[in-house]
Motif scaffolding. Structure first.
Motif, PDB file in Angstrom:
ATOM      1  N   ARG A 179       0.825  -1.210   0.000  1.00  0.00           N
ATOM      2  CA  ARG A 179       0.000   0.000   0.000  1.00  0.00           C
ATOM      3  C   ARG A 179       0.861   1.263   0.000  1.00  0.00           C
ATOM      4  NH1 ARG A 179      -3.380  -3.136   3.454  1.00  0.00           N
ATOM      5  NH2 ARG A 179      -2.302  -2.315   5.299  1.00  0.00           N
ATOM      6  N   ILE A 180       1.909   1.263   0.814  1.00  0.00           N
ATOM      7  CA  ILE A 180       2.796   2.428   0.878  1.00  0.00           C
ATOM      8  C   ILE A 180       3.451   2.676  -0.476  1.00  0.00           C
ATOM      9  CG2 ILE A 180       4.927   3.335   1.908  1.00  0.00           C
ATOM     10  CD1 ILE A 180       4.156   1.823   4.477  1.00  0.00           C
ATOM     11  N   LYS A 181       3.934   1.637  -1.108  1.00  0.00           N
ATOM     12  CA  LYS A 181       4.604   1.785  -2.399  1.00  0.00           C
ATOM     13  C   LYS A 181       3.629   2.277  -3.474  1.00  0.00           C
ATOM     14  CE  LYS A 181       8.278  -1.610  -1.664  1.00  0.00           C
ATOM     15  NZ  LYS A 181       8.834  -2.909  -2.086  1.00  0.00           N
ATOM     16  N   GLN A 182       2.382   1.804  -3.415  1.00  0.00           N
ATOM     17  CA  GLN A 182       1.379   2.275  -4.368  1.00  0.00           C
ATOM     18  C   GLN A 182       1.143   3.778  -4.201  1.00  0.00           C
ATOM     19  OE1 GLN A 182      -2.161  -0.090  -3.903  1.00  0.00           O
ATOM     20  NE2 GLN A 182      -1.251  -1.933  -4.821  1.00  0.00           N
ATOM     21  N   GLN A 183       1.034   4.218  -2.943  1.00  0.00           N
ATOM     22  CA  GLN A 183       0.813   5.651  -2.681  1.00  0.00           C
ATOM     23  C   GLN A 183       1.998   6.486  -3.182  1.00  0.00           C
ATOM     24  OE1 GLN A 183      -0.079   4.922   1.636  1.00  0.00           O
ATOM     25  NE2 GLN A 183      -1.737   6.416   1.286  1.00  0.00           N
ATOM     26  N   LEU A 184       3.220   6.018  -2.904  1.00  0.00           N
ATOM     27  CA  LEU A 184       4.402   6.763  -3.327  1.00  0.00           C
ATOM     28  C   LEU A 184       4.560   6.734  -4.841  1.00  0.00           C
ATOM     29  CD1 LEU A 184       6.981   5.730  -0.567  1.00  0.00           C
ATOM     30  CD2 LEU A 184       5.728   7.891  -0.780  1.00  0.00           C
ATOM     31  N   ASP A 185       4.256   5.614  -5.455  1.00  0.00           N
ATOM     32  CA  ASP A 185       4.362   5.514  -6.904  1.00  0.00           C
ATOM     33  C   ASP A 185       3.360   6.473  -7.581  1.00  0.00           C
ATOM     34  OD1 ASP A 185       5.630   4.061  -9.158  1.00  0.00           O
ATOM     35  OD2 ASP A 185       3.545   3.504  -9.597  1.00  0.00           O
ATOM     36  N   HIS A 186       2.169   6.570  -6.996  1.00  0.00           N
ATOM     37  CA  HIS A 186       1.171   7.497  -7.531  1.00  0.00           C
ATOM     38  C   HIS A 186       1.667   8.946  -7.431  1.00  0.00           C
ATOM     39  CE1 HIS A 186      -2.785   9.032  -8.577  1.00  0.00           C
ATOM     40  NE2 HIS A 186      -2.732   9.850  -7.512  1.00  0.00           N
ATOM     41  N   LEU A 187       2.367   9.256  -6.334  1.00  0.00           N
ATOM     42  CA  LEU A 187       2.912  10.602  -6.147  1.00  0.00           C
ATOM     43  C   LEU A 187       4.030  10.879  -7.153  1.00  0.00           C
ATOM     44  CD1 LEU A 187       2.734  13.105  -4.268  1.00  0.00           C
ATOM     45  CD2 LEU A 187       4.516  12.033  -2.874  1.00  0.00           C
ATOM     46  N   LEU A 188       4.888   9.882  -7.381  1.00  0.00           N
ATOM     47  CA  LEU A 188       6.029  10.051  -8.292  1.00  0.00           C
ATOM     48  C   LEU A 188       5.588  10.233  -9.735  1.00  0.00           C
ATOM     49  CD1 LEU A 188       8.472   7.346  -6.851  1.00  0.00           C
ATOM     50  CD2 LEU A 188       8.868   9.809  -6.843  1.00  0.00           C
ATOM     51  N   THR A 189       4.455   9.647 -10.107  1.00  0.00           N
ATOM     52  CA  THR A 189       4.000   9.688 -11.504  1.00  0.00           C
ATOM     53  C   THR A 189       2.874  10.693 -11.744  1.00  0.00           C
ATOM     54  OG1 THR A 189       2.475   7.861 -11.057  1.00  0.00           O
ATOM     55  CG2 THR A 189       4.678   7.293 -11.893  1.00  0.00           C
ATOM     56  N   GLY A 190       2.464  11.371 -10.693  1.00  0.00           N
ATOM     57  CA  GLY A 190       1.364  12.339 -10.843  1.00  0.00           C
ATOM     58  C   GLY A 190       1.720  13.484 -11.782  1.00  0.00           C
ATOM     59  N   ASP A 191       0.730  14.015 -12.490  1.00  0.00           N
ATOM     60  CA  ASP A 191       0.960  15.088 -13.455  1.00  0.00           C
ATOM     61  C   ASP A 191       1.522  16.343 -12.809  1.00  0.00           C
ATOM     62  OD1 ASP A 191       0.011  13.442 -15.424  1.00  0.00           O
ATOM     63  OD2 ASP A 191      -2.057  14.215 -15.319  1.00  0.00           O
ATOM     64  N   HIS A 192       1.104  16.614 -11.589  1.00  0.00           N
ATOM     65  CA  HIS A 192       1.500  17.860 -10.929  1.00  0.00           C
ATOM     66  C   HIS A 192       2.738  17.715 -10.047  1.00  0.00           C
ATOM     67  CE1 HIS A 192      -2.201  19.567 -12.427  1.00  0.00           C
ATOM     68  NE2 HIS A 192      -2.913  18.601 -11.831  1.00  0.00           N
ATOM     69  N   SER A 193       3.131  16.502  -9.774  1.00  0.00           N
ATOM     70  CA  SER A 193       4.231  16.328  -8.810  1.00  0.00           C
ATOM     71  C   SER A 193       5.457  15.622  -9.378  1.00  0.00           C
ATOM     72  CB  SER A 193       3.732  15.547  -7.589  1.00  0.00           C
ATOM     73  OG  SER A 193       3.210  14.281  -7.993  1.00  0.00           O
ATOM     74  N   SER A 194       5.364  14.972 -10.497  1.00  0.00           N
ATOM     75  CA  SER A 194       6.478  14.165 -11.001  1.00  0.00           C
ATOM     76  C   SER A 194       7.742  14.990 -11.228  1.00  0.00           C
ATOM     77  CB  SER A 194       6.081  13.458 -12.295  1.00  0.00           C
ATOM     78  OG  SER A 194       5.698  14.406 -13.275  1.00  0.00           O
ATOM     79  N   SER A 195       7.587  16.255 -11.590  1.00  0.00           N
ATOM     80  CA  SER A 195       8.766  17.091 -11.874  1.00  0.00           C
ATOM     81  C   SER A 195       9.510  17.520 -10.612  1.00  0.00           C
ATOM     82  CB  SER A 195       8.341  18.340 -12.662  1.00  0.00           C
ATOM     83  OG  SER A 195       7.424  19.130 -11.887  1.00  0.00           O
ATOM     84  N   LEU A 196       8.911  17.277  -9.474  1.00  0.00           N
ATOM     85  CA  LEU A 196       9.550  17.695  -8.219  1.00  0.00           C
ATOM     86  C   LEU A 196      10.624  16.716  -7.737  1.00  0.00           C
ATOM     87  CD1 LEU A 196       6.314  18.767  -6.273  1.00  0.00           C
ATOM     88  CD2 LEU A 196       7.821  20.214  -7.670  1.00  0.00           C
ATOM     89  N   PHE A 197      10.703  15.553  -8.352  1.00  0.00           N
ATOM     90  CA  PHE A 197      11.588  14.488  -7.850  1.00  0.00           C
ATOM     91  C   PHE A 197      12.805  14.314  -8.759  1.00  0.00           C
ATOM     92  CE2 PHE A 197       7.233  13.488  -6.505  1.00  0.00           C
ATOM     93  CZ  PHE A 197       7.420  13.514  -5.130  1.00  0.00           C
ATOM     94  N   GLN A 198      13.920  13.932  -8.133  1.00  0.00           N
ATOM     95  CA  GLN A 198      15.148  13.691  -8.884  1.00  0.00           C
ATOM     96  C   GLN A 198      14.982  12.520  -9.846  1.00  0.00           C
ATOM     97  OE1 GLN A 198      17.657  15.485  -9.104  1.00  0.00           O
ATOM     98  NE2 GLN A 198      18.224  16.506  -7.183  1.00  0.00           N
ATOM     99  N   GLU A 199      14.301  11.483  -9.403  1.00  0.00           N
ATOM    100  CA  GLU A 199      14.061  10.301 -10.232  1.00  0.00           C
ATOM    101  C   GLU A 199      12.889   9.530  -9.664  1.00  0.00           C
ATOM    102  OE1 GLU A 199      17.123   7.264  -9.885  1.00  0.00           O
ATOM    103  OE2 GLU A 199      17.976   8.332  -8.141  1.00  0.00           O
ATOM    104  N   ARG A 200      12.377   8.609 -10.472  1.00  0.00           N
ATOM    105  CA  ARG A 200      11.259   7.790 -10.026  1.00  0.00           C
ATOM    106  C   ARG A 200      11.801   6.620  -9.198  1.00  0.00           C
ATOM    107  NH1 ARG A 200       6.654   4.946 -13.931  1.00  0.00           N
ATOM    108  NH2 ARG A 200       5.541   3.879 -12.238  1.00  0.00           N
TER     109      ARG A 200
END
Length: 454
Positions: A179-200
């Motif tokens: 469940r935790i990984k699903q939530q984080l993966d959704h955050l990493l790939t979100g349209d509004h948030s993906s650019s905030l991270f160094q990598e997926r």
């Protein structure tokens, strides 16, 4: 003069002292025997082997080797590899509440399987009374074996099946992580948030799941910074969305650890309860392994069991020094010259003469080592029909006895050795003297040896 025959670990006098064992290269023979064993208990028994004092023990050991050799001739032998020496482990678990690590429990489980396979092998194999009796005396431990099999995997880890509670906790842990990984993966790939991270990437810091946030995006996502990179360019953020999940996961992990400890204590208690039987089974299996190792060693140099006689007789026919036949870990009979060593009844001395490098010392060492081998329950390289008296004591004066520390010349060293031998030797003593009169005037040396023989 005090008796310098060494005392073994059971406070039984040996047939010779440690110096004689070294001169006759008995430790090297033990190493060859140990190399033929399959189990750790058998290997240790071979490494620690010493000549037996009691003739009945010698004859029983020889008979057990005869039986093992018979199985080998039929192409049969038990598989004993994978059994560990559990002596120290069994001692360490005697205190109530003692814990055994998973790696050690795996060794117990592997040893139990080998012991049970050995016991069943002899139960279904052609009966040979003495060696089979060793297997019969082994006691099955089905409960301990079953519990270890249910609890320990082949890599030394605790299985989910070790307890219902452990299996349930690990299931919940897997679900929480997913469940935790699903939530984080959704955050990493979100349209509004993906650019905030160094990598997926989902990683772990301080035992909590985090994501790599660009440092210049600090504050754009709610959460707690658990760590940062060495360059300071990356913040490892635990988003607030997974805070509760991470907390729950840590609680489950702590419960898992407590359950694992409870299981290990329970298994240690079972091992402690059965420790006496485990120790006995290990001793019996080690002895079986030692006898089959002796049989394999006998096959390699074409050994046999000489006839043991009460009379003071030596009739060794076509015998060879076993260590001279060993070439790079294999035995080559052509590497050693066969000799006959004969000492008839009523004859108290045998003088071997001849030129240098003629094999006189080798013949003496061969006779001494063969006596040690027979007394150790080993076949010797000789022709069938050979006869041998099992002398109770062995004295060896081979090599240079000089001692700079004690201001002894070669001749003085031999004199001291001869005085000791003459003071203690009796009709049950085999004495091997090699050039004992050297180091002085030849006439004086010859006179000395003549007086010793007389």
């Amino acid at each position: 003069m005090a008796d310098n025959r060494v005392v073994c670990s059971r406070n039984e006098k040996m047939i010779c002292n440690e110096a004689a064992l070294q001169r006759l290269e008995y430790p090297r023979l033990r190493a060859l025997l140990a190399g033929q064993t399959q189990s750790e208990p058998g290997y240790l028994l071979a490494e620690q082997l010493l000549p037996f004092v009691d003739q009945a023990v010698v004859e029983k050991a020889l008979t057990e080797v005869d039986e093992a050799a018979g199985w080998l001739l039929d192409g049969q032998s038990p598989s004993l590899g994978g059994c560990w020496d559990l002596t120290l482990l069994l001692k360490s678990v005697q205190a109530e509440g003692s814990l055994i690590g998973v790696d050690d429990l795996l060794k117990v489980a592997q040893s139990l399987r080998v012991m049970e396979d050995c016991r069943l092998w002899f139960k279904t194999s052609p009966q040979k009374p003495l060696v089979c009796q060793l297997a019969v005396e082994m006691t099955a431990l089905p409960e301990l074996q079953r519990r270890l099999q249910e609890s320990i995997d082949s890599k030394g880890g605790l299985l989910d099946s070790a307890s219902f509670e452990l299996g349930d906790l690990r299931y919940q842990i897997r679900q929480s992580r997913s469940r935790i990984k699903q939530q984080l993966d959704h955050l990493l790939t979100g349209d509004h948030s993906s650019s905030l991270f160094q990598e997926r990437l989902i990683t772990i810091r301080n035992n909590r799941y985090v994501v790599p946030l660009k440092s210049d995006c600090r504050g754009q996502i709610k959460g707690f910074v658990q760590d940062e990179s060495a360059s300071g360019q990356t913040l490892y953020l635990e988003p607030s969305q997974v805070l509760e999940g991470n907390n729950r996961l840590q609680q489950l992990v702590r419960e898992e650890q407590r359950e694992e400890r409870r299981i290990l204590l329970q298994l240690a208690g079972l091992v402690r309860r059965d420790s006496a039987i485990l120790g006995k089974n290990q001793t019996l299996l080690g002895r079986i392994d030692l006898r089959f190792a002796a049989a394999r060693l006998s096959q390699s140099y074409q050994g046999c069991r000489p006839e043991l006689v009460d009379e003071s007789i030596i009739e060794l026919k076509q015998t060879r020094h076993p260590l001279l036949m060993e070439v790079e870990g294999r035995f080559d009979l052509s590497a050693a010259v066969a000799v006959d060593i004969l000492l008839k009844e009523g004859c108290q001395a045998l003088v071997i003469s001849g030129p240098n490098t003629g094999g006189k010392s080798v013949a003496l060492k061969t006779l001494g080592l063969l006596l040690l081998m027979v007394r150790s329950g080993l076949h010797i390289p000789c022709a069938p029909g050979s006869r041998f008296h099992l002398y109770r004591y062995l004295y060896v004066d081979i090599g240079d006895e000089q001692s700079i520390e004690e201001s002894l010349s070669t001749f003085s060293g031999h004199l001291l050795k001869l005085r000791e031998i003459l003071a203690q030797a009796d009709e049950e003593t085999l004495v091997l003297l090699d050039e004992a009169g050297t180091g002085t005037d030849p006439a004086e040396g010859a006179a000395l040896i003549q007086s010793v023989l007389d």
